[in-house]
Design a protein around this motif. Structure first.
Motif, PDB file in Angstrom:
ATOM      1  N   LEU A 277      33.257  62.514  54.341  1.00 40.86           N
ATOM      2  CA  LEU A 277      33.277  63.500  53.491  1.00 40.86           C
ATOM      3  C   LEU A 277      31.955  64.143  53.302  1.00 40.86           C
ATOM      4  O   LEU A 277      31.631  65.189  52.852  1.00 40.86           O
ATOM      5  N   ALA A 278      30.886  63.043  52.988  1.00 37.19           N
ATOM      6  CA  ALA A 278      29.667  63.523  52.907  1.00 37.19           C
ATOM      7  C   ALA A 278      28.949  64.231  54.036  1.00 37.19           C
ATOM      8  O   ALA A 278      28.529  65.106  54.074  1.00 37.19           O
ATOM      9  N   VAL A 279      29.506  63.890  55.412  1.00 37.22           N
ATOM     10  CA  VAL A 279      28.991  64.624  56.329  1.00 37.22           C
ATOM     11  C   VAL A 279      29.663  65.886  56.621  1.00 37.22           C
ATOM     12  O   VAL A 279      29.004  66.852  56.968  1.00 37.22           O
ATOM     13  N   MET A 280      30.875  66.080  56.240  1.00 34.49           N
ATOM     14  CA  MET A 280      31.427  67.442  56.006  1.00 34.49           C
ATOM     15  C   MET A 280      30.849  68.244  55.074  1.00 34.49           C
ATOM     16  O   MET A 280      30.819  69.592  55.264  1.00 34.49           O
ATOM     17  N   ALA A 281      30.354  67.899  53.877  1.00 30.50           N
ATOM     18  CA  ALA A 281      29.817  68.551  52.878  1.00 30.50           C
ATOM     19  C   ALA A 281      28.347  69.036  53.420  1.00 30.50           C
ATOM     20  O   ALA A 281      28.027  70.207  53.355  1.00 30.50           O
ATOM     21  N   TYR A 282      27.843  68.054  54.262  1.00 32.23           N
ATOM     22  CA  TYR A 282      26.569  68.513  54.692  1.00 32.23           C
ATOM     23  C   TYR A 282      26.595  69.692  56.018  1.00 32.23           C
ATOM     24  O   TYR A 282      25.927  70.746  56.050  1.00 32.23           O
ATOM     25  N   ASP A 283      27.849  69.453  56.794  1.00 26.57           N
ATOM     26  CA  ASP A 283      28.181  70.656  57.705  1.00 26.57           C
ATOM     27  C   ASP A 283      28.586  71.871  56.958  1.00 26.57           C
ATOM     28  O   ASP A 283      27.974  73.056  57.608  1.00 26.57           O
ATOM     29  N   ARG A 284      29.219  71.874  55.880  1.00 30.26           N
ATOM     30  CA  ARG A 284      29.222  73.168  55.291  1.00 30.26           C
ATOM     31  C   ARG A 284      28.139  73.648  54.657  1.00 30.26           C
ATOM     32  O   ARG A 284      27.898  74.889  54.517  1.00 30.26           O
ATOM     33  N   TYR A 285      27.171  72.952  54.018  1.00 29.20           N
ATOM     34  CA  TYR A 285      26.113  73.314  53.615  1.00 29.20           C
ATOM     35  C   TYR A 285      25.226  74.340  54.642  1.00 29.20           C
ATOM     36  O   TYR A 285      24.807  75.306  54.357  1.00 29.20           O
ATOM     37  N   LEU A 286      25.182  73.873  55.657  1.00 27.67           N
ATOM     38  CA  LEU A 286      24.443  74.403  56.905  1.00 27.67           C
ATOM     39  C   LEU A 286      25.030  75.540  57.291  1.00 27.67           C
ATOM     40  O   LEU A 286      24.558  76.518  57.651  1.00 27.67           O
ATOM     41  N   ALA A 287      26.706  75.582  57.468  1.00 25.23           N
ATOM     42  CA  ALA A 287      27.357  76.646  58.114  1.00 25.23           C
ATOM     43  C   ALA A 287      27.167  77.830  57.096  1.00 25.23           C
ATOM     44  O   ALA A 287      26.908  79.227  57.319  1.00 25.23           O
ATOM     45  N   ILE A 288      27.009  77.589  55.594  1.00 27.08           N
ATOM     46  CA  ILE A 288      27.108  78.747  54.792  1.00 27.08           C
ATOM     47  C   ILE A 288      25.572  79.116  54.250  1.00 27.08           C
ATOM     48  O   ILE A 288      25.335  80.216  54.116  1.00 27.08           O
ATOM     49  N   CYS A 289      24.861  78.007  54.119  1.00 29.20           N
ATOM     50  CA  CYS A 289      23.385  78.281  53.438  1.00 29.20           C
ATOM     51  C   CYS A 289      22.457  78.446  54.470  1.00 29.20           C
ATOM     52  O   CYS A 289      21.584  79.258  54.111  1.00 29.20           O
ATOM     53  N   ARG A 290      22.562  77.899  55.636  1.00 29.36           N
ATOM     54  CA  ARG A 290      21.884  78.370  56.872  1.00 29.36           C
ATOM     55  C   ARG A 290      22.407  78.539  58.050  1.00 29.36           C
ATOM     56  O   ARG A 290      22.243  77.668  58.936  1.00 29.36           O
ATOM     57  N   PRO A 291      23.285  79.482  58.291  1.00 33.30           N
ATOM     58  CA  PRO A 291      23.964  80.085  59.208  1.00 33.30           C
ATOM     59  C   PRO A 291      23.188  80.311  60.661  1.00 33.30           C
ATOM     60  O   PRO A 291      23.626  79.942  61.725  1.00 33.30           O
ATOM     61  N   LEU A 292      21.897  80.960  60.475  1.00 32.94           N
ATOM     62  CA  LEU A 292      21.290  81.311  61.663  1.00 32.94           C
ATOM     63  C   LEU A 292      20.957  79.972  62.258  1.00 32.94           C
ATOM     64  O   LEU A 292      20.430  79.737  63.538  1.00 32.94           O
ATOM     65  N   GLN A 293      20.505  78.769  61.703  1.00 32.69           N
ATOM     66  CA  GLN A 293      19.799  77.577  62.276  1.00 32.69           C
ATOM     67  C   GLN A 293      21.128  76.730  62.310  1.00 32.69           C
ATOM     68  O   GLN A 293      20.680  75.509  62.826  1.00 32.69           O
ATOM     69  N   TYR A 294      22.362  76.962  61.960  1.00 34.29           N
ATOM     70  CA  TYR A 294      23.446  76.062  62.058  1.00 34.29           C
ATOM     71  C   TYR A 294      23.829  75.362  63.453  1.00 34.29           C
ATOM     72  O   TYR A 294      23.834  74.108  63.627  1.00 34.29           O
TER      73      TYR A 294
END
Length: 307
Positions: free
Chosen positions: A111-128
């Motif tokens: 769940l922690a890794v999923m939260a990190y994945d969603r953070y990257l996808a939404i907050c840093r989409p260009l670097q995802y």
């Protein structure tokens, strides 16, 4: 007493003699549903190359872990429901505790890794794609599976060196903390307690990271309709799974340490098995209904199978 050759008596079923057969069929139905819904999601994600993305691979790992944890409880519990004597060997008890609690800790890590994945996808989409590369994804999956296993193995190893003076566990399954409490010399359990509290702190930090991630995501999504849609579509299932997991696992852990022993055995049993029933059954359903990509692929897969 000689730990290795001893047997533990599980007394959690002592008050269920009159309706044990009913409980058996309900438990069997629940276990079959857990196997089916998790397996459908796992197979769907594996065979559909369009779902070979970080979020879905993490979801697949989540479901596999749910099956792993369930296997530590349900087969033995079903056997006990049909057996007049509810016993388990010393080594079997330690293995059961290892499987159940390493699975629970792994759930929180995933769940922690999923939260990190969603953070990257939404907050840093260009670097995802550069930040969540295949290599990093593999490392994160290994971390979320191997680290909990090693941590709980350390706790179990420390328990295995204790001399025990009782062989009765008032539960439906083996719990490391309760086994430690059966030690003849409480002074010998100091190291066990230290490592146990370090483990709790480590996973509390996981929880803090998850909460911070979603608070940051909510703050980011407030002013953007596109990000709000992304959050509702992909993050709401994660948040629901997290809340389900935290409520069930915390109620069990708080009761083990601070709960009253005067509660009816049936209530104690319900508190104990919540995290073994609700998350592995509900999580695949939550993701299956909420994530459109999964929903469409599952329906297509089932349609092909029926034809």
């Amino acid at each position: 007493m000689d730990n290795v050759s001893s047997m533990f008596f599980l007394s959690g079923l002592s008050e269920t003699k009159n309706y044990r057969l009913t409980i058996f069929f309900l438990t069997l139905l629940c276990y079959c549903m857990i196997l089916v819904v998790n397996s459908i999601l796992i197979v769907t994600i594996i065979i559909d190359k369009n779902l070979h993305e970080p979020m879905y691979i993490l979801l697949c790992t989540f479901c596999i872990n749910g099956l792993y944890g369930s296997s530590g409880f349900y087969p033995k519990f079903l056997w006990d429901l049909l057996s007049p004597v509810h016993v388990i060997s010393y080594s079997g008890c330690l293995i059961q505790a290892l499987v159940i609690y390493s699975s629970a800790c792994s759930d929180l890590s995933i769940l922690a890794v999923m939260a990190y994945d969603r953070y990257l996808a939404i907050c840093r989409p260009l670097q995802y794609h550069s930040l969540m590369s295949k290599q990093r994804l593999v490392k994160l999956v290994c971390f979320s599976v191997i680290t909990p296993f090693c941590i709980i193995s350390t706790n179990i190893f420390l328990t295995s060196r204790l001399k025990l003076c009782s062989h009765s566990i008032a539960r439906l399954f083996c719990v490391n903390w309760i086994i430690v409490s059966l030690a003849c010399y409480p002074a010998e359990t100091t190291l066990n307690n230290i490592v146990a509290y370090m483990t709790i702190i480590f996973y509390v930090l996981h929880g803090v990271f998850i909460v911070w991630s979603y608070m940051y995501l909510i703050k980011t999504c407030v002013n953007s309709a596109e990000n709000r849609a992304k959050f509702m579509q992909t993050c709401v299932p994660h948040v629901t799974s997290l809340l389900t997991f935290l409520v069930t696992i915390l109620s069990d852990n708080m009761y083990i340490r601070y709960g009253s022993k005067d509660l009816p055995q049936s209530v104690q049993n319900y508190i104990a098995i919540e995290f073994l029933v609700i998350p592995p059954l509900m999580n695949p359903l939550i993701y299956g209904f909420k994530l459109k990509k999964i929903q469409h692929r599952v329906l297509r897969f089932l349609n092909i199978k029926i034809k």
